[in-house]
Design a protein around this motif. Structure first.
Motif, PDB file in Angstrom:
ATOM      1  N   ARG A  40       6.771  -7.050 -22.027  1.00 55.60           N
ATOM      2  CA  ARG A  40       7.904  -7.213 -22.945  1.00 55.60           C
ATOM      3  C   ARG A  40       8.406  -8.652 -22.941  1.00 55.60           C
ATOM      4  NH1 ARG A  40       9.604  -2.334 -20.593  1.00 55.60           N
ATOM      5  NH2 ARG A  40      11.322  -3.380 -19.501  1.00 55.60           N
ATOM      6  N   ALA A  41       8.427  -9.266 -21.767  1.00 55.36           N
ATOM      7  CA  ALA A  41       8.865 -10.659 -21.684  1.00 55.36           C
ATOM      8  C   ALA A  41       7.925 -11.571 -22.466  1.00 55.36           C
ATOM      9  CB  ALA A  41       8.937 -11.094 -20.225  1.00 55.36           C
ATOM     10  N   MET A  42       6.609 -11.340 -22.307  1.00 55.31           N
ATOM     11  CA  MET A  42       5.629 -12.158 -23.020  1.00 55.31           C
ATOM     12  C   MET A  42       5.785 -12.015 -24.520  1.00 55.31           C
ATOM     13  SD  MET A  42       2.287 -11.458 -20.623  1.00 55.31           S
ATOM     14  CE  MET A  42       1.183 -12.283 -21.779  1.00 55.31           C
ATOM     15  N   ALA A  43       6.162 -10.814 -24.988  1.00 59.53           N
ATOM     16  CA  ALA A  43       6.289 -10.570 -26.423  1.00 59.53           C
ATOM     17  C   ALA A  43       7.497 -11.288 -27.025  1.00 59.53           C
ATOM     18  CB  ALA A  43       6.393  -9.071 -26.678  1.00 59.53           C
ATOM     19  N   MET A  44       8.439 -11.693 -26.189  1.00 63.83           N
ATOM     20  CA  MET A  44       9.644 -12.352 -26.704  1.00 63.83           C
ATOM     21  C   MET A  44       9.325 -13.724 -27.288  1.00 63.83           C
ATOM     22  SD  MET A  44      12.164 -10.237 -26.125  1.00 63.83           S
ATOM     23  CE  MET A  44      13.651 -11.230 -26.163  1.00 63.83           C
ATOM     24  N   GLU A 161       5.316 -24.706 -23.276  1.00 64.14           N
ATOM     25  CA  GLU A 161       5.017 -23.390 -22.706  1.00 64.14           C
ATOM     26  C   GLU A 161       4.623 -23.475 -21.240  1.00 64.14           C
ATOM     27  OE1 GLU A 161       1.024 -25.047 -23.716  1.00 64.14           O
ATOM     28  OE2 GLU A 161       3.053 -25.120 -24.600  1.00 64.14           O
ATOM     29  N   ARG A 162       4.525 -24.684 -20.716  1.00 68.09           N
ATOM     30  CA  ARG A 162       4.080 -24.887 -19.343  1.00 68.09           C
ATOM     31  C   ARG A 162       5.215 -25.416 -18.466  1.00 68.09           C
ATOM     32  NH1 ARG A 162      -1.705 -28.080 -20.180  1.00 68.09           N
ATOM     33  NH2 ARG A 162      -2.670 -26.567 -21.616  1.00 68.09           N
ATOM     34  N   LEU A 163       5.031 -25.266 -17.154  1.00 64.89           N
ATOM     35  CA  LEU A 163       5.847 -25.988 -16.190  1.00 64.89           C
ATOM     36  C   LEU A 163       5.236 -27.373 -16.003  1.00 64.89           C
ATOM     37  CD1 LEU A 163       6.298 -23.332 -13.344  1.00 64.89           C
ATOM     38  CD2 LEU A 163       8.059 -24.086 -14.943  1.00 64.89           C
ATOM     39  N   VAL A 164       6.056 -28.385 -16.020  1.00 59.75           N
ATOM     40  CA  VAL A 164       5.589 -29.746 -15.753  1.00 59.75           C
ATOM     41  C   VAL A 164       6.424 -30.298 -14.604  1.00 59.75           C
ATOM     42  CG1 VAL A 164       5.336 -32.089 -16.641  1.00 59.75           C
ATOM     43  CG2 VAL A 164       4.813 -30.135 -18.118  1.00 59.75           C
ATOM     44  N   GLY A 165       5.778 -30.543 -13.470  1.00 61.27           N
ATOM     45  CA  GLY A 165       6.529 -30.964 -12.301  1.00 61.27           C
ATOM     46  C   GLY A 165       5.871 -32.099 -11.548  1.00 61.27           C
ATOM     47  N   LEU A 211      14.442 -15.360 -19.421  1.00 68.70           N
ATOM     48  CA  LEU A 211      13.501 -14.245 -19.314  1.00 68.70           C
ATOM     49  C   LEU A 211      13.286 -13.851 -17.859  1.00 68.70           C
ATOM     50  CD1 LEU A 211      10.869 -15.338 -21.988  1.00 68.70           C
ATOM     51  CD2 LEU A 211      12.408 -13.364 -22.136  1.00 68.70           C
ATOM     52  N   TYR A 212      13.246 -14.832 -16.978  1.00 70.18           N
ATOM     53  CA  TYR A 212      13.084 -14.539 -15.550  1.00 70.18           C
ATOM     54  C   TYR A 212      14.218 -13.651 -15.057  1.00 70.18           C
ATOM     55  CZ  TYR A 212      12.995 -15.400 -10.487  1.00 70.18           C
ATOM     56  OH  TYR A 212      12.992 -15.246  -9.118  1.00 70.18           O
ATOM     57  N   ASP A 232       9.643 -20.706  -5.769  1.00 68.99           N
ATOM     58  CA  ASP A 232       8.591 -21.502  -6.404  1.00 68.99           C
ATOM     59  C   ASP A 232       7.422 -20.615  -6.821  1.00 68.99           C
ATOM     60  OD1 ASP A 232       8.041 -20.972  -3.748  1.00 68.99           O
ATOM     61  OD2 ASP A 232       7.067 -22.887  -3.367  1.00 68.99           O
ATOM     62  N   ILE A 233       7.035 -19.682  -5.952  1.00 62.91           N
ATOM     63  CA  ILE A 233       5.968 -18.745  -6.285  1.00 62.91           C
ATOM     64  C   ILE A 233       6.426 -17.840  -7.439  1.00 62.91           C
ATOM     65  CG2 ILE A 233       4.532 -16.862  -5.407  1.00 62.91           C
ATOM     66  CD1 ILE A 233       4.891 -18.032  -2.617  1.00 62.91           C
ATOM     67  N   ALA A 234       7.665 -17.362  -7.354  1.00 60.33           N
ATOM     68  CA  ALA A 234       8.169 -16.428  -8.358  1.00 60.33           C
ATOM     69  C   ALA A 234       8.153 -17.039  -9.753  1.00 60.33           C
ATOM     70  CB  ALA A 234       9.579 -15.990  -7.976  1.00 60.33           C
ATOM     71  N   LEU A 235       8.667 -18.265  -9.892  1.00 64.61           N
ATOM     72  CA  LEU A 235       8.747 -18.874 -11.217  1.00 64.61           C
ATOM     73  C   LEU A 235       7.354 -19.216 -11.736  1.00 64.61           C
ATOM     74  CD1 LEU A 235      10.638 -19.826 -13.468  1.00 64.61           C
ATOM     75  CD2 LEU A 235      10.563 -22.106 -12.430  1.00 64.61           C
ATOM     76  N   SER A 236       6.481 -19.764 -10.888  1.00 62.77           N
ATOM     77  CA  SER A 236       5.131 -20.096 -11.332  1.00 62.77           C
ATOM     78  C   SER A 236       4.375 -18.831 -11.741  1.00 62.77           C
ATOM     79  CB  SER A 236       4.377 -20.825 -10.217  1.00 62.77           C
ATOM     80  OG  SER A 236       4.914 -22.112 -10.003  1.00 62.77           O
ATOM     81  N   PHE A 237       4.528 -17.755 -10.967  1.00 62.37           N
ATOM     82  CA  PHE A 237       3.919 -16.474 -11.320  1.00 62.37           C
ATOM     83  C   PHE A 237       4.434 -15.988 -12.659  1.00 62.37           C
ATOM     84  CE2 PHE A 237       4.915 -11.887 -11.301  1.00 62.37           C
ATOM     85  CZ  PHE A 237       3.638 -11.361 -11.388  1.00 62.37           C
ATOM     86  N   PHE A 238       5.763 -16.088 -12.859  1.00 59.60           N
ATOM     87  CA  PHE A 238       6.356 -15.544 -14.065  1.00 59.60           C
ATOM     88  C   PHE A 238       5.923 -16.326 -15.290  1.00 59.60           C
ATOM     89  CE2 PHE A 238       9.789 -14.896 -17.121  1.00 59.60           C
ATOM     90  CZ  PHE A 238       9.868 -13.521 -17.146  1.00 59.60           C
ATOM     91  N   VAL A 239       5.918 -17.647 -15.190  1.00 60.66           N
ATOM     92  CA  VAL A 239       5.526 -18.477 -16.329  1.00 60.66           C
ATOM     93  C   VAL A 239       4.043 -18.333 -16.615  1.00 60.66           C
ATOM     94  CG1 VAL A 239       5.310 -20.850 -17.165  1.00 60.66           C
ATOM     95  CG2 VAL A 239       7.400 -20.109 -16.001  1.00 60.66           C
TER      96      VAL A 239
END
Length: 239
Positions: A40-44, A161-165, A211-212, A232-239
């Protein structure tokens, strides 16, 4: 879900309904529910960038009882031309923010007062009318030149759409246990690849944070909240 993926999700998640507290494994019904949440999050989808989002960004700065360091960070980052606003994530209900933070001379600083002391709160936007879609998530003890920040921001604006760090880590499969190990900077350099971007200094689309907080599986939210780590794992996994 592959065995490795499921084991990664199962690792240590023993704090909510649907989780076997003895083994740390998630039952199939709960796992299916969490997978549905992610679908559902991806569909948003993500809000498209407006012109201002390619020129300006908002900083969210995580802090905890290091007021002198916080003020140094605010003084530095407020001078960067690309900064539209700086949101200070204040989770210390026992102490008031110092006056030089509440009334920062730049006029760019907003203090967000959070009732929960959790690393999840760095992703929980309370400020109404956050001015940009680009968010620089950072800790109060990290300083980088404005030019270096701009370089990361323009790279992010090309791929929102990506994380840039600036700080990378790696998950490493353990073939014997079927689980993953956390690879620190040395592992990232050894294998010349990465899969995790640290939110201590990274650009992320504002919608991902919303969304997270709304769709991230509850075991992940609970894990971060109870251990004060793994965001850090949670956000990278979610994105």
């Amino acid at each position: 879900t592959s065995p490795h993926d499921r084991n990664a999700v199962n690792e240590g998640l023993n704090v909510v309904d649907g989780v076997d507290t003895a083994s740390g494994s998630i039952d199939n019904d709960s796992l299916g529910m969490y997978e549905d949440q992610l679908v559902r999050a991806m569909a948003m989808g993500l809000t498209e960038l407006a012109p201002i989002d390619r020129e300006k960004y908002t900083i969210r700065i995580n802090t905890w009882r290091r007021n002198e360091q916080l003020v140094v960070s605010l003084n530095h980052h407020s001078k960067c031309e690309g900064v539209a606003q700086i949101q200070v994530i204040w989770c210390d209900s026992d102490n008031e923010p110092p006056d030089e933070v509440l009334n920062h001379s730049s006029g760019k600083v907003v203090v967000e007062r959070h009732s929960i002391n959790s690393l999840n709160e760095r992703f929980h936007i309370l400020t109404e009318d956050t001015p940009t879609l680009g968010i620089l998530s950072m800790d109060d003890d990290v300083l980088r030149p404005c030019d270096a920040i701009d370089a990361g921001f323009f790279r992010w604006a090309s791929h929102p759409e990506r994380l840039v760090g600036y700080d990378a880590r790696l998950h490493i499969p353990d073939m014997e246990s079927g689980r993953f190990e956390y690879g620190y900077k040395s592992a990232t350099e050894k294998y010349n690849r990465y899969s995790i971007t640290l939110p201590r200094y990274c650009f992320v689309h504002r919608d991902y944070l919303n969304l997270y907080m709304s769709y991230a599986p509850e075991p992940i939210i609970e894990r971060v909240e109870t251990t004060f780590e793994c965001e850090d794992i949670a956000l990278s996994f979610f994105v």
